[in-house]
Write a protein that holds these residues in place. Structure first.
Motif, PDB file in Angstrom:
ATOM      1  N   ASP A  48       8.389   3.528   3.579  1.00  0.00           N
ATOM      2  CA  ASP A  48       8.840   2.734   4.739  1.00  0.00           C
ATOM      3  C   ASP A  48       9.102   1.286   4.338  1.00  0.00           C
ATOM      4  OD1 ASP A  48       8.618   4.880   6.419  1.00  0.00           O
ATOM      5  OD2 ASP A  48       6.675   4.288   7.247  1.00  0.00           O
ATOM      6  N   ARG A  49       8.197   0.725   3.521  1.00  0.00           N
ATOM      7  CA  ARG A  49       8.352  -0.692   3.148  1.00  0.00           C
ATOM      8  C   ARG A  49       9.612  -0.908   2.317  1.00  0.00           C
ATOM      9  NH1 ARG A  49       2.483  -0.540   3.472  1.00  0.00           N
ATOM     10  NH2 ARG A  49       2.199   0.391   1.414  1.00  0.00           N
ATOM     11  N   LEU A  50       9.847  -0.045   1.341  1.00  0.00           N
ATOM     12  CA  LEU A  50      11.054  -0.211   0.512  1.00  0.00           C
ATOM     13  C   LEU A  50      12.315  -0.012   1.357  1.00  0.00           C
ATOM     14  CD1 LEU A  50      12.378  -0.677  -2.242  1.00  0.00           C
ATOM     15  CD2 LEU A  50      12.123   1.776  -2.708  1.00  0.00           C
ATOM     16  N   THR A  63      13.438  -5.749  10.329  1.00  0.00           N
ATOM     17  CA  THR A  63      12.087  -5.237  10.588  1.00  0.00           C
ATOM     18  C   THR A  63      11.130  -5.549   9.450  1.00  0.00           C
ATOM     19  OG1 THR A  63      13.326  -3.398  11.530  1.00  0.00           O
ATOM     20  CG2 THR A  63      10.935  -3.205  11.544  1.00  0.00           C
ATOM     21  N   TYR A  64      11.635  -5.538   8.214  1.00  0.00           N
ATOM     22  CA  TYR A  64      10.726  -5.801   7.098  1.00  0.00           C
ATOM     23  C   TYR A  64      10.010  -7.139   7.301  1.00  0.00           C
ATOM     24  CZ  TYR A  64       8.597  -6.712   2.658  1.00  0.00           C
ATOM     25  OH  TYR A  64       7.651  -7.009   1.713  1.00  0.00           O
ATOM     26  N   SER A  65      10.776  -8.200   7.520  1.00  0.00           N
ATOM     27  CA  SER A  65      10.142  -9.522   7.628  1.00  0.00           C
ATOM     28  C   SER A  65       9.319  -9.673   8.901  1.00  0.00           C
ATOM     29  CB  SER A  65      11.176 -10.631   7.518  1.00  0.00           C
ATOM     30  OG  SER A  65      11.510 -10.815   6.153  1.00  0.00           O
ATOM     31  N   ARG A  67       7.468  -7.414  10.111  1.00  0.00           N
ATOM     32  CA  ARG A  67       6.171  -6.770   9.863  1.00  0.00           C
ATOM     33  C   ARG A  67       5.439  -7.330   8.661  1.00  0.00           C
ATOM     34  NH1 ARG A  67       7.533  -0.525  10.934  1.00  0.00           N
ATOM     35  NH2 ARG A  67       8.433  -0.807  13.015  1.00  0.00           N
ATOM     36  N   ARG A  68       6.180  -7.771   7.637  1.00  0.00           N
ATOM     37  CA  ARG A  68       5.535  -8.096   6.364  1.00  0.00           C
ATOM     38  C   ARG A  68       5.672  -9.562   5.979  1.00  0.00           C
ATOM     39  NH1 ARG A  68       2.118  -4.766   4.675  1.00  0.00           N
ATOM     40  NH2 ARG A  68       2.540  -5.034   2.457  1.00  0.00           N
ATOM     41  N   GLY A  69       6.455 -10.326   6.737  1.00  0.00           N
ATOM     42  CA  GLY A  69       6.661 -11.732   6.385  1.00  0.00           C
ATOM     43  C   GLY A  69       7.706 -11.866   5.280  1.00  0.00           C
ATOM     44  N   ARG A  76       4.394  -9.837  -4.916  1.00  0.00           N
ATOM     45  CA  ARG A  76       3.770  -8.602  -4.420  1.00  0.00           C
ATOM     46  C   ARG A  76       3.624  -7.548  -5.512  1.00  0.00           C
ATOM     47  NH1 ARG A  76       3.681  -8.596   1.517  1.00  0.00           N
ATOM     48  NH2 ARG A  76       5.386  -9.878   2.330  1.00  0.00           N
ATOM     49  N   HIS A  77       4.385  -7.704  -6.592  1.00  0.00           N
ATOM     50  CA  HIS A  77       4.274  -6.741  -7.690  1.00  0.00           C
ATOM     51  C   HIS A  77       3.273  -7.167  -8.777  1.00  0.00           C
ATOM     52  CE1 HIS A  77       7.846  -5.152  -5.740  1.00  0.00           C
ATOM     53  NE2 HIS A  77       7.668  -4.041  -6.415  1.00  0.00           N
ATOM     54  N   VAL A  78       2.736  -8.360  -8.656  1.00  0.00           N
ATOM     55  CA  VAL A  78       1.811  -8.850  -9.684  1.00  0.00           C
ATOM     56  C   VAL A  78       0.609  -7.910  -9.909  1.00  0.00           C
ATOM     57  CG1 VAL A  78       0.172 -10.721 -10.202  1.00  0.00           C
ATOM     58  CG2 VAL A  78       2.538 -11.264  -9.608  1.00  0.00           C
TER      59      VAL A  78
HETATM   60  C1  HEM Z   1       5.962  -2.195  -3.568  1.00  0.00           C
HETATM   61  C2  HEM Z   1       6.257  -0.596  -8.105  1.00  0.00           C
HETATM   62  C3  HEM Z   1      10.681  -2.528  -8.483  1.00  0.00           C
HETATM   63  C4  HEM Z   1      10.640  -3.335  -3.727  1.00  0.00           C
HETATM   64  C5  HEM Z   1       5.656  -1.620  -4.772  1.00  0.00           C
HETATM   65  C6  HEM Z   1       4.405  -0.973  -5.097  1.00  0.00           C
HETATM   66  C7  HEM Z   1       4.482  -0.533  -6.362  1.00  0.00           C
HETATM   67  C8  HEM Z   1       5.801  -0.878  -6.853  1.00  0.00           C
HETATM   68  C9  HEM Z   1       3.431   0.228  -7.150  1.00  0.00           C
HETATM   69  C10 HEM Z   1       3.213  -0.831  -4.130  1.00  0.00           C
HETATM   70  C11 HEM Z   1       3.498   0.267  -3.141  1.00  0.00           C
HETATM   71  C12 HEM Z   1       3.337  -0.198  -1.722  1.00  0.00           C
HETATM   72  O1  HEM Z   1       2.213  -0.152  -1.262  1.00  0.00           O
HETATM   73  O2  HEM Z   1       4.322  -0.613  -1.087  1.00  0.00           O
HETATM   74  C13 HEM Z   1       7.483  -1.017  -8.617  1.00  0.00           C
HETATM   75  C14 HEM Z   1       7.905  -0.833  -9.989  1.00  0.00           C
HETATM   76  C15 HEM Z   1       9.141  -1.390 -10.115  1.00  0.00           C
HETATM   77  C16 HEM Z   1       9.499  -1.926  -8.798  1.00  0.00           C
HETATM   78  C17 HEM Z   1       7.135  -0.124 -11.098  1.00  0.00           C
HETATM   79  C18 HEM Z   1       9.949  -1.437 -11.386  1.00  0.00           C
HETATM   80  C19 HEM Z   1      10.683  -2.476 -11.755  1.00  0.00           C
HETATM   81  C20 HEM Z   1      11.083  -2.864  -7.213  1.00  0.00           C
HETATM   82  C21 HEM Z   1      12.391  -3.342  -6.852  1.00  0.00           C
HETATM   83  C22 HEM Z   1      12.366  -3.577  -5.512  1.00  0.00           C
HETATM   84  C23 HEM Z   1      11.053  -3.241  -5.030  1.00  0.00           C
HETATM   85  C24 HEM Z   1      13.547  -3.517  -7.830  1.00  0.00           C
HETATM   86  C25 HEM Z   1      13.455  -4.090  -4.589  1.00  0.00           C
HETATM   87  C26 HEM Z   1      14.715  -4.149  -4.861  1.00  0.00           C
HETATM   88  C27 HEM Z   1       9.368  -3.138  -3.286  1.00  0.00           C
HETATM   89  C28 HEM Z   1       8.926  -3.419  -1.932  1.00  0.00           C
HETATM   90  C29 HEM Z   1       7.560  -3.121  -1.893  1.00  0.00           C
HETATM   91  C30 HEM Z   1       7.206  -2.640  -3.219  1.00  0.00           C
HETATM   92  C31 HEM Z   1       9.781  -3.940  -0.777  1.00  0.00           C
HETATM   93  C32 HEM Z   1       6.623  -3.300  -0.696  1.00  0.00           C
HETATM   94  C33 HEM Z   1       6.185  -4.769  -0.657  1.00  0.00           C
HETATM   95  C34 HEM Z   1       5.265  -5.051   0.518  1.00  0.00           C
HETATM   96  O3  HEM Z   1       5.771  -5.348   1.610  1.00  0.00           O
HETATM   97  O4  HEM Z   1       4.053  -4.975   0.335  1.00  0.00           O
HETATM   98  N1  HEM Z   1       6.483  -1.543  -5.859  1.00  0.00           N
HETATM   99  N2  HEM Z   1       8.461  -1.676  -7.931  1.00  0.00           N
HETATM  100  N3  HEM Z   1      10.294  -2.813  -6.089  1.00  0.00           N
HETATM  101  N4  HEM Z   1       8.306  -2.678  -4.019  1.00  0.00           N
HETATM  102 FE1  HEM Z   1       8.362  -2.211  -5.967  1.00  0.00          FE
END
Ligand code: HEM
Length: 127
Positions: A48-50, A63-65, A67-69, A76-78
Motif C-alpha cells: 500500500d505504501r509503495l 494519499t501518501y503524504s 498518511r505518511r507525511g 526511510r530506507h536507512v
Molecule cells: C519501504 C526496500 C527502493 C519506495 C521499504 C521497505 C523496505 C524497502 C525493506 C520497508 C517496507 C515498509 O514497511 O514499507 C527497498 C530496497 C530498495 C528500495 C531494497 C532497492 C533500491 C525503493 C524505491 C522506491 C521505494 C526506488 C521509490 C521509487 C518505498 C516506499 C516505502 C518503502 C514509498 C514506504 C516508506 C514509508 O512510508 O514508510 N523499501 N526499497 N523503495 N520503499 Fe523501498
C-alpha cells in the motif's frame, strides 16, 4: 515525454498502479535477497505504501503524504542495508511488474528511467 503531473491519468490511473505494485510484491515475496529485508510477515501494508507513493509522485491522489507525511525516502530506507545486490534485486522485480503492465513504450521507459534513478539513490552500502 509526459510531465509527472499527467502521467498517472495518461497510463490509466489507479488500476495500473495497483497492478504494477501488486506484481512487484509477488516477486518480492519469492525473492531470497529482498524478502528477508521486510520486517513484517504481511507484505500488504508495504505494498500500500509503495503504491500510494508512486501514485502521488506521478500526479495521482496525494494519499501518501496525507498518511505518511513528507516521503524522505532515502531516510526511510536507512534501517535497511541496501547495496548493489539489493538494488539490482529490487529492479529485477520491478522490471517484471512493469513489462507486464501493458504500458506504451514511451510511458514504460519514462517510469523505468525514474525507478532506476530512484533505486540508485536508495543505495546506502558499498556491499
Ligand atoms: C519501504 C526496500 C527502493 C519506495 C521499504 C521497505 C523496505 C524497502 C525493506 C520497508 C517496507 C515498509 O514497511 O514499507 C527497498 C530496497 C530498495 C528500495 C531494497 C532497492 C533500491 C525503493 C524505491 C522506491 C521505494 C526506488 C521509490 C521509487 C518505498 C516506499 C516505502 C518503502 C514509498 C514506504 C516508506 C514509508 O512510508 O514508510 N523499501 N526499497 N523503495 N520503499 Fe523501498
Amino acid at each position: 515525454m509526459s510531465s509527472p503531473q499527467n502521467f498517472y491519468a495518461e497510463v490509466g490511473g489507479a488500476p495500473v498502479f495497483a497492478k504494477i505494485v501488486s506484481r512487484f510484491y509477488e516477486q518480492v515475496a519469492e525473492d531470497e535477497v529482498l524478502r528477508p529485508l521486510y520486517p513484517e510477515e504481511d507484505l500488504s501494508p508495504a505494498e500500500d505504501r509503495l503504491r500510494m507513493f508512486l501514485e502521488q509522485y506521478w500526479g495521482g491522489p496525494r494519499t501518501y503524504s496525507e498518511r505518511r507525511g513528507h516521503p524522505r525516502l532515502r531516510m526511510r530506507h536507512v534501517p535497511f542495508r541496501i547495496g548493489p545486490i539489493e538494488r539490482d534485486a529490487w529492479l529485477r522485480c520491478m522490471r517484471i511488474a512493469i513489462d507486464e503492465a501493458g504500458l506504451d513504450p514511451a510511458h514504460r521507459d519514462q517510469l523505468w528511467n525514474y525507478l532506476t534513478y530512484a533505486a540508485a539513490s536508495m543505495v546506502n552500502s558499498d556491499f
